[in-house]
Scaffold this motif. Structure first.
Motif, PDB file in Angstrom:
ATOM      1  N   GLN A  23       0.808  -1.221   0.000  1.00  0.00           N
ATOM      2  CA  GLN A  23       0.000   0.000   0.000  1.00  0.00           C
ATOM      3  C   GLN A  23       0.838   1.266   0.000  1.00  0.00           C
ATOM      4  O   GLN A  23       0.502   2.233  -0.674  1.00  0.00           O
ATOM      5  CB  GLN A  23      -0.965   0.015   1.200  1.00  0.00           C
ATOM      6  CG  GLN A  23      -2.058  -0.995   1.099  1.00  0.00           C
ATOM      7  CD  GLN A  23      -1.671  -2.356   1.651  1.00  0.00           C
ATOM      8  OE1 GLN A  23      -0.532  -2.590   2.077  1.00  0.00           O
ATOM      9  NE2 GLN A  23      -2.602  -3.281   1.646  1.00  0.00           N
ATOM     10  N   SER A  24       1.943   1.281   0.741  1.00  0.00           N
ATOM     11  CA  SER A  24       2.752   2.502   0.777  1.00  0.00           C
ATOM     12  C   SER A  24       3.400   2.751  -0.582  1.00  0.00           C
ATOM     13  O   SER A  24       3.532   3.900  -1.014  1.00  0.00           O
ATOM     14  CB  SER A  24       3.809   2.446   1.886  1.00  0.00           C
ATOM     15  OG  SER A  24       4.738   1.424   1.634  1.00  0.00           O
ATOM     16  N   GLU A  25       3.790   1.702  -1.272  1.00  0.00           N
ATOM     17  CA  GLU A  25       4.344   1.845  -2.613  1.00  0.00           C
ATOM     18  C   GLU A  25       3.280   2.390  -3.570  1.00  0.00           C
ATOM     19  O   GLU A  25       3.531   3.315  -4.347  1.00  0.00           O
ATOM     20  CB  GLU A  25       4.849   0.493  -3.109  1.00  0.00           C
ATOM     21  CG  GLU A  25       5.532   0.534  -4.461  1.00  0.00           C
ATOM     22  CD  GLU A  25       6.107  -0.822  -4.819  1.00  0.00           C
ATOM     23  OE1 GLU A  25       7.345  -0.919  -4.852  1.00  0.00           O
ATOM     24  OE2 GLU A  25       5.326  -1.760  -5.046  1.00  0.00           O
ATOM     25  N   ALA A  26       2.074   1.846  -3.501  1.00  0.00           N
ATOM     26  CA  ALA A  26       0.985   2.323  -4.358  1.00  0.00           C
ATOM     27  C   ALA A  26       0.678   3.789  -4.071  1.00  0.00           C
ATOM     28  O   ALA A  26       0.508   4.595  -4.995  1.00  0.00           O
ATOM     29  CB  ALA A  26      -0.267   1.466  -4.150  1.00  0.00           C
ATOM     30  N   MET A  27       0.614   4.158  -2.804  1.00  0.00           N
ATOM     31  CA  MET A  27       0.303   5.545  -2.436  1.00  0.00           C
ATOM     32  C   MET A  27       1.393   6.498  -2.909  1.00  0.00           C
ATOM     33  O   MET A  27       1.098   7.590  -3.381  1.00  0.00           O
ATOM     34  CB  MET A  27       0.141   5.677  -0.921  1.00  0.00           C
ATOM     35  CG  MET A  27      -1.002   4.896  -0.356  1.00  0.00           C
ATOM     36  SD  MET A  27      -2.567   5.601  -0.793  1.00  0.00           S
ATOM     37  CE  MET A  27      -3.336   5.640   0.771  1.00  0.00           C
ATOM     38  N   GLY A  28       2.642   6.098  -2.776  1.00  0.00           N
ATOM     39  CA  GLY A  28       3.758   6.972  -3.123  1.00  0.00           C
ATOM     40  C   GLY A  28       4.004   7.135  -4.609  1.00  0.00           C
ATOM     41  O   GLY A  28       4.512   8.163  -5.049  1.00  0.00           O
TER      42      GLY A  28
END
Length: 191
Positions: A23-28
């Motif tokens: 999720q953090s990769e997708a958000m960033g």
């Protein structure tokens, strides 16, 4: 690597499709995110929208941590709803879908929006009495796992400068959040 991918995308001006469970990769990395479940798209939107205004309890829990608390729906006008709690308190909150009046709904509050205090919240806030069950130091924040008077778990991510008396296991505290930070989620038929 993420910064390099963003730079390449910006320079070339082309669309990238990234498939990830991180999720953090997708958000960033994303301008738009599609959250899928069982081969179906649950929600498409900007990362900020997906995080702050999830379309369902599934999306709320999948993208970051979320407190999903019970609330009785008194009125639902589409974009806003009036909800009440077992303690008798009422609040106007954002709604991301329809929940029939006089039914129980799920209210999402992110842990970083929950504050701890010794006394009840002000007029513009929603709050519940709770007992501190766990305190987990995480560097720039402290995660507190609370249990409220109706047995629901509330997770709060608070700053390390929070008074120590509020961070002791067994302490009786008030967990509160702004009504603007709470989102009424529609029924989640896929769960």
């Amino acid at each position: 690597m993420q910064a390099e991918l963003k730079r390449i995308q910006r320079e070339l001006g082309i669309t990238f499709v990234l498939v990830t469970h991180d999720q953090s990769e997708a958000m960033g990395l994303s301008d738009r995110i599609a959250v899928m479940r069982h081969g179906r798209i649950e929600q498409v939107g900007a990362p900020e929208t997906i995080y702050a205004r999830p379309a369902s309890a599934f999306v709320a829990a999948f993208v970051g941590d979320a407190n999903l608390l019970r609330a009785r729906v008194e009125r639902n006008g589409g974009a806003a709803a009036l909800v009440s709690f077992a303690c008798g308190r009422r609040a106007e909150v954002t709604a991301t879908g329809h929940v029939e009046p006089n039914r129980e709904g799920r209210l999402m509050v992110r842990p970083e929006d929950v504050r701890l205090g010794a006394g009840p919240p002000g007029d513009e806030e929603i709050g519940r009495r709770a007992t501190v069950r766990e305190v987990i130091f995480r560097g720039p924040m402290i995660r507190c796992v609370l249990e409220d008077t109706v047995g629901e778990q509330i997770v709060a991510d608070v700053r390390p400068d929070t008074p120590r008396s509020l961070l002791e296991r067994g302490s009786e505290v008030w967990a509160s959040w702004s009504a603007r930070a709470a989102v009424l989620l529609p029924d989640d038929p896929g769960s």
